[in-house]
Design a protein around this motif. Sequence first.
Motif: not given
Length: 265
Positions: A148-156
């Motif tokens: 639902x949040x549509x937040x995607x965490x990326x490890x950069x």
Amino acid sequence: MINSNASIDDAEVAIAAARAGAEAVRARYGRRLTRIDKGAGDFATDADVAAEEAILGVIRAARPEDAVHGEEGGQQGVADAVRQWLVDPLCGTLNYAVGNMLVAVNVALRNGPAAVADPFSGEVFFTDGETAWLRRDGGDTQLAPTAATQLVDLNLDPPFPSAPAFRAVDLLAHPGFVERFRPRVVSTTLALAWVAAGKRAAYVTDGGDLRESVHFAAGVALCQAAGCVVTGVDGAPVGQACRGLVVASDAETHGRLLSMIRGRA
């Protein structure tokens, strides 16, 4: 401190150990830290070491025969022991060293229960190996992943072992990604616990076999138990044959991310 007792289940050992590490991390927050250089820009602090010692104290008291692999202390006991604990006492050391509270304490029994503690919220995310839970204020709530949040965490964070074919940062330039999702960069595996808890829709990182990594083992176990879809960035099941991680709250989100990755890898 819990005492050696076979009647205490492994999940409670993991929770107690993660909490002990979290207490050590919280107690040293804001103090002047001694840095321990690891090379290539990486470092630990005396808080990492103190947290690992606190974790090991709990495990040794409860499970004195078990082997342990800690990020700071290395291997203690037989490396291929049937029962081995994987310990990352302070995931997000750079965050912590500059006064950022986004960190995690990770404790996992290989192929078994695991716990991820947030030192500053007091939350402990844990799994008994079958179901995933959040322990907060003395109560347990079953985790329910959602996109639902549509937040995607990326490890950069470097290194980028799959570059130039794939880097997580490449998703930021993918038109489908920016239309569907909103990127976040927490720079700690606390983000994996957040996927299991529905605070993130997904998490993506490059790398090798991360299933038994001290950094990722607890988060992977937690997400799998919560019912998340967990594969490598190549779509392979998590294990020696895969690389990196795509952890999503549901199959649709996972499929979308994997399609974008395959379009660039």
